[in-house]
Design a protein around this motif. Structure first.
Motif, PDB file in Angstrom:
ATOM      1  N   LEU A  13       0.858  -1.177   0.000  1.00 44.67           N
ATOM      2  CA  LEU A  13       0.000   0.000   0.000  1.00 44.67           C
ATOM      3  C   LEU A  13       0.896   1.229   0.000  1.00 44.67           C
ATOM      4  O   LEU A  13       1.825   1.320   0.805  1.00 44.67           O
ATOM      5  CB  LEU A  13      -0.893   0.015   1.248  1.00 44.67           C
ATOM      6  N   ALA A  14       0.634   2.163  -0.917  1.00 43.58           N
ATOM      7  CA  ALA A  14       1.428   3.391  -0.998  1.00 43.58           C
ATOM      8  C   ALA A  14       0.512   4.603  -0.856  1.00 43.58           C
ATOM      9  O   ALA A  14      -0.512   4.703  -1.541  1.00 43.58           O
ATOM     10  CB  ALA A  14       2.183   3.449  -2.321  1.00 43.58           C
ATOM     11  N   LEU A  15       0.874   5.492   0.041  1.00 52.38           N
ATOM     12  CA  LEU A  15       0.154   6.742   0.251  1.00 52.38           C
ATOM     13  C   LEU A  15       1.073   7.883  -0.161  1.00 52.38           C
ATOM     14  O   LEU A  15       2.157   8.049   0.401  1.00 52.38           O
ATOM     15  CB  LEU A  15      -0.245   6.891   1.719  1.00 52.38           C
ATOM     16  N   SER A  16       0.642   8.673  -1.140  1.00 51.02           N
ATOM     17  CA  SER A  16       1.475   9.750  -1.683  1.00 51.02           C
ATOM     18  C   SER A  16       0.793  11.097  -1.465  1.00 51.02           C
ATOM     19  O   SER A  16      -0.409  11.248  -1.717  1.00 51.02           O
ATOM     20  CB  SER A  16       1.710   9.536  -3.180  1.00 51.02           C
ATOM     21  N   ARG A  17       1.569  12.048  -0.992  1.00 56.13           N
ATOM     22  CA  ARG A  17       1.023  13.383  -0.733  1.00 56.13           C
ATOM     23  C   ARG A  17       2.129  14.420  -0.841  1.00 56.13           C
ATOM     24  O   ARG A  17       3.282  14.146  -0.487  1.00 56.13           O
ATOM     25  CB  ARG A  17       0.385  13.436   0.659  1.00 56.13           C
ATOM     26  N   SER A  18       1.762  15.598  -1.319  1.00 52.42           N
ATOM     27  CA  SER A  18       2.711  16.706  -1.406  1.00 52.42           C
ATOM     28  C   SER A  18       2.392  17.748  -0.343  1.00 52.42           C
ATOM     29  O   SER A  18       1.221  17.980  -0.010  1.00 52.42           O
ATOM     30  CB  SER A  18       2.653  17.342  -2.796  1.00 52.42           C
ATOM     31  N   PHE A  19       3.447  18.366   0.166  1.00 49.04           N
ATOM     32  CA  PHE A  19       3.308  19.397   1.189  1.00 49.04           C
ATOM     33  C   PHE A  19       4.074  20.645   0.741  1.00 49.04           C
ATOM     34  O   PHE A  19       5.124  20.542   0.099  1.00 49.04           O
ATOM     35  CB  PHE A  19       3.874  18.927   2.526  1.00 49.04           C
ATOM     36  N   CYS A  20       3.551  21.805   1.110  1.00 51.18           N
ATOM     37  CA  CYS A  20       4.186  23.076   0.771  1.00 51.18           C
ATOM     38  C   CYS A  20       4.744  23.737   2.025  1.00 51.18           C
ATOM     39  O   CYS A  20       4.060  23.813   3.053  1.00 51.18           O
ATOM     40  CB  CYS A  20       3.165  23.998   0.092  1.00 51.18           C
ATOM     41  N   TYR A  21       5.981  24.196   1.949  1.00 52.85           N
ATOM     42  CA  TYR A  21       6.618  24.993   2.995  1.00 52.85           C
ATOM     43  C   TYR A  21       6.834  26.373   2.370  1.00 52.85           C
ATOM     44  O   TYR A  21       7.927  26.706   1.886  1.00 52.85           O
ATOM     45  CB  TYR A  21       7.929  24.356   3.439  1.00 52.85           C
ATOM     46  N   GLU A  22       5.754  27.148   2.353  1.00 52.09           N
ATOM     47  CA  GLU A  22       5.715  28.354   1.530  1.00 52.09           C
ATOM     48  C   GLU A  22       6.764  29.375   1.945  1.00 52.09           C
ATOM     49  O   GLU A  22       7.383  30.034   1.098  1.00 52.09           O
ATOM     50  CB  GLU A  22       4.314  28.969   1.592  1.00 52.09           C
ATOM     51  N   GLU A  23       6.967  29.539   3.240  1.00 55.41           N
ATOM     52  CA  GLU A  23       7.923  30.548   3.713  1.00 55.41           C
ATOM     53  C   GLU A  23       9.327  30.279   3.194  1.00 55.41           C
ATOM     54  O   GLU A  23      10.085  31.200   2.881  1.00 55.41           O
ATOM     55  CB  GLU A  23       7.927  30.578   5.236  1.00 55.41           C
ATOM     56  N   GLN A  24       9.686  28.992   3.081  1.00 60.38           N
ATOM     57  CA  GLN A  24      11.017  28.617   2.601  1.00 60.38           C
ATOM     58  C   GLN A  24      11.037  28.358   1.089  1.00 60.38           C
ATOM     59  O   GLN A  24      12.100  28.087   0.535  1.00 60.38           O
ATOM     60  CB  GLN A  24      11.505  27.361   3.324  1.00 60.38           C
ATOM     61  N   GLY A  25       9.879  28.414   0.428  1.00 60.98           N
ATOM     62  CA  GLY A  25       9.824  28.148  -1.002  1.00 60.98           C
ATOM     63  C   GLY A  25      10.151  26.708  -1.346  1.00 60.98           C
ATOM     64  O   GLY A  25      10.800  26.431  -2.353  1.00 60.98           O
ATOM     65  N   VAL A  26       9.699  25.780  -0.518  1.00 52.33           N
ATOM     66  CA  VAL A  26      10.030  24.367  -0.669  1.00 52.33           C
ATOM     67  C   VAL A  26       8.745  23.548  -0.762  1.00 52.33           C
ATOM     68  O   VAL A  26       7.758  23.837  -0.067  1.00 52.33           O
ATOM     69  CB  VAL A  26      10.870  23.860   0.523  1.00 52.33           C
ATOM     70  N   CYS A  27       8.740  22.532  -1.622  1.00 51.55           N
ATOM     71  CA  CYS A  27       7.648  21.567  -1.617  1.00 51.55           C
ATOM     72  C   CYS A  27       8.236  20.163  -1.443  1.00 51.55           C
ATOM     73  O   CYS A  27       9.378  19.896  -1.809  1.00 51.55           O
ATOM     74  CB  CYS A  27       6.794  21.648  -2.877  1.00 51.55           C
TER      75      CYS A  27
END
Length: 277
Positions: free
Chosen positions: A198-212
């Motif tokens: 089972l694979a769970l995939s998700r993206s997260f944003c770290y907006e202050e650092q400009g990183v995803c």
């Protein structure tokens, strides 16, 4: 399967929190990744052949019109090295994936191309005034942490001959507004394992650092729950200019919209940068 462990692993981690596993040292995933590199149906690991050809021609337009000594950082299975070598240039390719380097070496021998391939981490390179052109394609630069970026730039600057050219691409800030929706996969066998998982995939944003972050949590019947994390830094033209100038690069220019839209990115979200020693 420990459901609580799965839930905890799926949460948004602290910035740069390490994963529990990597793709590059897993022979099974490495083989699946190679298939994705070579596929003409997707741009998820390498861009399609027509795009690579156009990119190679554009890159060469930024460098002197002569046979060049070229270093390809993160060369994968050698798709850019192959095209550049066929045009009469002298190529060295570096990649951390043993599977990709093995394929690249076999392909070069089969084609009669003299390309030097190194299976190592490009952050460990120690070359001095050797290359006319260094390339780093498919947004690899943005995967590095800020300290690694500075370390790499110092090594690239040292490895270039005076007047040598560094060409690389990054994701710009537009990608932060287009993160994909969470996905899950239950499979008897697939990209992540040769057994049920089972694979769970998700993206997260770290907006202050400009990183995803693209995070993949993979659980199987053995009870293991592994995390794979792929950090991507985004850059404005101004940030790239400051970063490169501080490391001694000059004649810096940034270029958007060079690629077609694809399943991996929008054209306007990818910036190519050219800088000279």
């Amino acid at each position: 399967m420990n459901i609580k462990q799965l839930i905890d692993a799926s949460k948004k981690p602290e910035l740069y929190a390490p994963a529990t596993a990597t793709m590059w040292d897993d022979p099974y995933i490495g083989a699946r990744l190679l298939e994705t590199h070579l596929s003409q149906a997707t741009d998820l690991a390498s861009r399609k052949e027509a795009t690579i050809t156009d990119t190679v021609n554009w890159i060469l337009g930024q460098a002197p019109d002569k046979p060049l000594d070229i270093l390809d950082l993160g060369c994968g299975p050698g798709l850019y090295c192959d095209k550049l070598a066929r045009l009469g240039h002298r190529l060295t390719g570096v990649d951390i994936s043993a599977t990709s380097i093995k394929y690249a070496r076999q392909a070069a021998r089969k084609s009669g191309l003299k390309i030097s391939y190194l299976n190592q981490n490009y952050l460990e390179l120690d070359h001095d005034s050797r290359y006319d052109l260094i390339i780093m394609i498919f947004c690899d630069f943005g995967v590095l942490t800020p300290s690694q970026q500075n370390r790499l730039l110092a090594k690239v600057h040292r490895a270039l001959v005076p007047g040598g050219v560094f060409v690389f691409d990054v994701m710009n800030e537009g990608v932060l507004a287009t993160l994909p929706d969470p996905q899950w996969e239950a499979s008897d066998k697939g990209f992540w394992r040769d057994r049920p998982y089972l694979a769970l995939s998700r993206s997260f944003c770290y907006e202050e650092q400009g990183v995803c972050l693209s995070q993949h949590i993979v659980a199987d019947e053995s009870g293991s729950v592994d995390s794979y994390r792929f950090w991507t830094h985004t850059f404005s033209h101004e940030t790239l200019h400051r970063l490169l100038w501080a490391r001694g690069f000059r004649n810096i220019s940034c270029h958007d919209g060079l690629l077609p839209d694809s399943d991996a990115h929008r054209s306007r979200d990818v910036t190519f940068c050219v800088a000279r020693r």
